[in-house]
Design a protein around this motif. Structure first.
Motif, PDB file in Angstrom:
ATOM      1  N   GLY A 165      12.732 -29.205 -34.956  1.00  0.00           N
ATOM      2  CA  GLY A 165      13.565 -30.139 -35.719  1.00  0.00           C
ATOM      3  C   GLY A 165      13.873 -31.402 -34.940  1.00  0.00           C
ATOM      4  O   GLY A 165      14.372 -31.332 -33.818  1.00  0.00           O
ATOM      5  N   PHE A 166      13.603 -32.553 -35.560  1.00  0.00           N
ATOM      6  CA  PHE A 166      13.883 -33.856 -34.927  1.00  0.00           C
ATOM      7  C   PHE A 166      15.047 -34.544 -35.631  1.00  0.00           C
ATOM      8  O   PHE A 166      15.046 -34.675 -36.851  1.00  0.00           O
ATOM      9  N   LYS A 167      15.982 -35.023 -34.869  1.00  0.00           N
ATOM     10  CA  LYS A 167      17.074 -35.808 -35.433  1.00  0.00           C
ATOM     11  C   LYS A 167      16.561 -37.193 -35.821  1.00  0.00           C
ATOM     12  O   LYS A 167      15.480 -37.614 -35.365  1.00  0.00           O
ATOM     13  N   PRO A 168      17.301 -37.924 -36.641  1.00  0.00           N
ATOM     14  CA  PRO A 168      16.916 -39.306 -36.926  1.00  0.00           C
ATOM     15  C   PRO A 168      16.971 -40.137 -35.638  1.00  0.00           C
ATOM     16  O   PRO A 168      17.806 -39.892 -34.767  1.00  0.00           O
ATOM     17  N   VAL A 169      16.073 -41.096 -35.531  1.00  0.00           N
ATOM     18  CA  VAL A 169      16.040 -42.000 -34.377  1.00  0.00           C
ATOM     19  C   VAL A 169      17.424 -42.628 -34.195  1.00  0.00           C
ATOM     20  O   VAL A 169      18.060 -43.039 -35.170  1.00  0.00           O
TER      21      VAL A 169
ATOM     22  N   GLY B  67      13.942 -35.782 -43.828  1.00  0.00           N
ATOM     23  CA  GLY B  67      15.230 -35.788 -44.509  1.00  0.00           C
ATOM     24  C   GLY B  67      15.350 -34.522 -45.346  1.00  0.00           C
ATOM     25  O   GLY B  67      15.176 -33.417 -44.829  1.00  0.00           O
ATOM     26  N   ASN B  68      15.621 -34.699 -46.629  1.00  0.00           N
ATOM     27  CA  ASN B  68      15.769 -33.523 -47.488  1.00  0.00           C
ATOM     28  C   ASN B  68      14.496 -33.160 -48.256  1.00  0.00           C
ATOM     29  O   ASN B  68      14.516 -32.263 -49.090  1.00  0.00           O
TER      30      ASN B  68
ATOM     31  N   THR C  87      17.699 -44.720 -40.264  1.00  0.00           N
ATOM     32  CA  THR C  87      16.591 -43.861 -39.832  1.00  0.00           C
ATOM     33  C   THR C  87      16.797 -42.475 -40.419  1.00  0.00           C
ATOM     34  O   THR C  87      17.874 -42.160 -40.915  1.00  0.00           O
ATOM     35  N   VAL C  88      15.759 -41.653 -40.356  1.00  0.00           N
ATOM     36  CA  VAL C  88      15.862 -40.319 -40.941  1.00  0.00           C
ATOM     37  C   VAL C  88      15.090 -39.316 -40.071  1.00  0.00           C
ATOM     38  O   VAL C  88      14.111 -39.688 -39.415  1.00  0.00           O
ATOM     39  N   GLY C  89      15.570 -38.066 -40.062  1.00  0.00           N
ATOM     40  CA  GLY C  89      14.948 -37.025 -39.249  1.00  0.00           C
ATOM     41  C   GLY C  89      13.955 -36.178 -40.022  1.00  0.00           C
ATOM     42  O   GLY C  89      13.555 -36.535 -41.136  1.00  0.00           O
ATOM     43  N   GLY C  90      13.579 -35.050 -39.443  1.00  0.00           N
ATOM     44  CA  GLY C  90      12.626 -34.179 -40.116  1.00  0.00           C
ATOM     45  C   GLY C  90      12.186 -33.029 -39.220  1.00  0.00           C
ATOM     46  O   GLY C  90      12.717 -32.844 -38.123  1.00  0.00           O
ATOM     47  N   VAL C  91      11.222 -32.286 -39.737  1.00  0.00           N
ATOM     48  CA  VAL C  91      10.770 -31.082 -39.037  1.00  0.00           C
ATOM     49  C   VAL C  91       9.245 -31.095 -38.925  1.00  0.00           C
ATOM     50  O   VAL C  91       8.550 -31.487 -39.868  1.00  0.00           O
TER      51      VAL C  91
END
Lengths: 371, 371, 371, 371
Positions: D299-303, D159-160, D204-208
């Motif tokens: 970079g991965f988007k949230p599920v 996320g952030n 859900t949340v994404g990340g790197v």
């Protein structure tokens, strides 16, 4: 269309018989190899039309221009592009062809497959395409020479005239002295007669090329689908007019017993190498070179363009009688000899390069060649 | 190693003779095809050992498990994985082999290429690998049947006993009734004698498989390197024990004149199609199918494993005499028939799919098949 | 070296900056397509150096010669070879380069990889290589136009100056009117200032190109490894100077919640098509185009050739200070716009052709395009 | 479908989430490598669901069976097939999915592309497919370890919440001690909070993920299309949920001047090697590794599967509201870490093997690895 040949050493080609040029791009040529232009031009001369009384009178000097990939006479590892401009292209000869499907030519199949065809000189289906094969093969030979591999092809039959001797009994130095590229002088004479007989009747005749690869390292070939004999067959069967391929004992071997066909193994202590009492395997076992001489035969049908009347149809599906004129070979076999060699050279080099990544024990990698 | 076959319809295979399983992955199978398990198991049965008195007595039911790519009996367009577990593997039979190089086998070349080898049953070089080819071919046939293509192979010679009749004179319905898969009953008898004669002496014998492809659409084959005959040759020469390939008039055609060899074209108004007075071209011109019947011959050498004494060397390079025991076919040709068909099916389907992207005028694309 | 791009529509390229020519061969171009030379020369003009005050002053007319594959203005299905001769090549400018490794250039890595390098103009690593990409892309666009696919790229940032508007708010008709290929006039001015600021200091500046693909058919992309975003990324990251790729919501999407990122689906009864309330997916889901607009960003670093002093080493590994002279772009981004489009066009067409062989239900095959 | 990854070291995979098994075939694995089963099972454990409170509760032991290619614990050079059976597959959970298209999932695109889809667990589009990537990567790592290449990935943002430190300031020994695979303990805590916050809302949340490759030999990468960054990008963008890729200074580098971005070269006499004062190039110049550390971000988007109501349509194109239930990850990033490493390992090994055939001067060939 599939105009790329090879996996690591890759030749991609282009060109129609009467288009602007014939040529190609070699990708995967290792860097640091000094270019042997003499080898290249010699092989092109051997393929060229107009070499002798028994070949087509089309005159092409077939001078090759190299456009990239070489710096100060040495390969840089970048793609080598080359082209040979078409000069003596008399497209007016082909007006009749544009309207009629020549029997046993590619006219009909190209028309149906692509919906469009370039009728001038057979377009892409012309044997003139083989120039690019010879150039690709010449670059492959430049490396194979360093490894010691020797590839020699010769005419082993024309029509019903065949060389009776085993390849080991022949003097390969005689091949280029023979108008038909047959190392046996007596057979050469009979072959020339066979070609003249056909030509005098406006007819053509087929034949067989034998290819012998000496000093091939053990271990080349990639089972189970890229067995060395499979890639050799693929390479040869892709040459125009080829109808058959066999290696080692070939079709004759199918009539034998296992006890006759198997090649006993021994160790030659003097030479410090494993060897075989016979070579029915043709230098390949399990799809992999075994260090013995590789040999195979490639059968060419007679050239389809004959100067006799033939029954066929035209673009409107109407039956018609076609009598071709123009400049054509009565027998393609002598000129096919360098093409067979070229294809073999590309197959062996590609297998060699693939084998560099296989294991850590036995094979000399490309990286250890003295450049 | 190169264990993937095909460009669009791609079979990737794995497995050693005495490992856990033999199998593969089919990628590029079009979606929406109902799976014909009967076709698949029938073809596997035809390849299986232990079918009759003249084949190896190794018993394998060769039941295929499908692991992916099918949902509710229909292909989903995702990869189809399959495997056949090895059951009747007697690895103790191969202790001797681990120490000795069998003549004309892959033992020596695998040892040199890879530095390591799995000696149990010949490892990857075993003909048991062909199970995966048969499965791949069966899936290809499921689509080819919808297009109407019929592929039939048969034993046309064993040793010196050959079928004399043309393929059009034979009743293909007789093939599976023959113990040697020869459609001619009289020849079948002579072939069986030939095999028994070899077997009784602990020897083996070779032969030829002829393959006939009827109703192939015009336009298949991708010049200039993937001519249809080139990919067929590549496919066939990659089968274990194959020594030669020829199509149409083949090597015999090399002895003829162009005027004898060329196939006159005519338009059959009744059938509304172009046809040919003869078919020396074997259904392929310029590397592209011409709508006529495709036919070719594949020559198999005698099986290398014989029950006689043979001279060879062991791992220590010492000369030795080897006498094999165990369960082996005296003649591989009858069991090779479904393998030849399978490889042909994959070549034709792959060419068909490639051709879908070629042009807009003539060819039926995969997308218009009634699923 | 790997100089072939694509699977079915395949571009193979060659050429060094100061060699004889730059060019390539397109294999797999469907037959029967009328060649749009205006489209081709326009795209080449957009890529060409010397277009404006902010690009390199090297003058190249970049006239393309087509050597094969076209007959009477229509593609024949055979390979299309083309070349652009190098004219304004001042190799003497590069003597210094031959002895010194330019920082952040390919000099050092080429020297180590190949053992040999062509220092003239960067040899194969020169951006002049992209001419061939533009030609390949132009042929791809000729078919995509018939399917209705529209590919438009533009400069979305230079240094720290970025277009704030969404691509749907921009007037793409303004792109070619902008010296920097930015559709927003105000931003264009600021971008030009950014470039001049860098240039006046002998420096260079980077930026971002955004590419928008409208009207792409549903179903393109080949999971699981050739997902459409994967092949687009591969294509873009292979362009010189590219440092990053993102599509749809990109890296920003990684900071969001799934409930913000997911694109709600609805059925637009009026248009008779499925659509999405948002397009964070960038027109691709599960690696396959979903019918919405595809968009992505490509980040370019500043050109490595600067007119300031830089610390580096020479061939003898001695430290030295290098100050480049010659003709170089202060910012490559505006000229990269047609290159990004070209690569996108080849990816989309190749995916389209691959998809022709996938199933029988939904997708329009190449064969039904009105030629 | 395109389910083969790599050119020389090639992984071909199969399997649906709720089918019989997930698996693959590795072809091109060099022979003579002792198999490190611990490395393999460790990597699989790191990818496995049910590892911790923040991952899906689906329980799969993911035990891998190896079916071929290994003899007495050593690779034989033949294809290595492997599979992981699916056990805890609750297909009844997916009945609703079979009738409805989940937003931002592959349901709709698979349905349109193939006309058929396997709805159980997302079928082939499930992230369960990545098991096969991890196995392929583990075999690649077995060789890379011998060359000294070290590949380490870690979660650099959720996320952030982002790691502020440079990779050289982090203790990679902490990665596996962190529930989110973040080497910075303080950030780890904040990341876990971010995930819990999302999960508690059914969101859900994404990340790197950042990946660091140390000790990569100079010379890997095959311009001009297979530049090392291009094949890395292709590999990463093919992983489910990835939206962006950047290497070295990445998108930030696009805002800089050339004088800031260029990496000055020097010769480190003590270490006897060329080095760079900065590493904005991310270890790659001209598409070829330069010996410095390679690093990149993925970079991965949230599920897409959230437990909140979402607007979508069903198979009959009717609008509907979907609320998913079942076992899903609130954040895929921690489990993606070993997948990113695996893909990187396969890319580097494949580049290494390709490079063995390039030249004769600099690079260590596969054949000289101590096995």
């Amino acid at each position: 269309m599939s105009n790329t040949f090879g996996k690591i050493f890759r030749l991609t080609t282009f060109g129609e018989s009467h288009g602007a040029a014939i040529g190609g791009i070699i990708d995967g040529m290792p860097s640091g190899i000094r270019v042997d232009m003499e080898l290249l031009t010699d092989d092109l001369k051997r393929r060229r039309p107009g070499q002798s009384a028994i070949t087509t009178s089309r005159q092409e000097t077939d001078e090759v221009e190299i456009l990239s990939g070489i710096y100060e006479g040495v390969t840089t590892g970048t793609p080598i592009a080359f082209m040979v401009k078409n000069k003596d292209a008399r497209s007016e000869d082909y007006k009749r062809v544009a309207e009629t499907f020549r029997p046993s030519h590619a006219d009909l199949t190209y028309a149906f497959k692509y919906g469009v065809r370039d009728p001038r000189g057979g377009g892409r289906s012309s044997a003139r395409e083989t120039i690019a094969r010879v150039v690709g093969g010449a670059f492959a030979k430049m490396i194979l020479k360093k490894i010691g591999v020797e590839i020699t092809a010769y005419t082993s039959s024309i029509g019903n005239v065949a060389v009776k001797k085993h390849y080991d009994e022949l003097d390969f130095g005689m091949i280029e002295k023979s108008m038909v590229r047959c190392p046996d002088p007596t057979t050469t004479e009979a072959m020339i007669q066979e070609i003249w007989a056909a030509k005098s009747e406006g007819d053509t005749v087929g034949g067989v090329v034998t290819c012998v690869i000496r000093n091939c390292p053990i271990g080349l070939g990639e089972p189970c689908y890229d067995k060395l004999q499979a890639t050799l067959a693929y390479a040869m069967m892709g040459i125009n007019a080829v109808k058959g391929f066999e290696y080692g004992s070939g079709f004759e071997g199918t009539t034998r017993r296992g006890s006759q066909e198997n090649d006993p193994i021994y160790y030659d202590a003097e030479k410090g190498k494993i060897d075989f009492r016979t070579n029915n395997s043709g230098g390949i076992q399990g799809g992999i070179s075994n260090g013995a001489t590789i040999y195979f035969k490639v059968g060419f049908k007679p050239v389809a363009t004959i100067m006799k009347e033939q029954h066929t149809i035209d673009n409107a599906l109407q039956e018609t009688v076609l009598k071709m004129e123009g400049r054509h070979d009565p027998c393609v076999v002598p000129r096919a000899v360098p093409i067979v060699e070229a294809m073999a050279a590309m197959v062996i080099l590609d297998a060699y390069l693939q084998n560099c990544t296989t294991t850590g024990k036995v094979i000399t990698p490309i990286t250890s060649i003295e450049l």
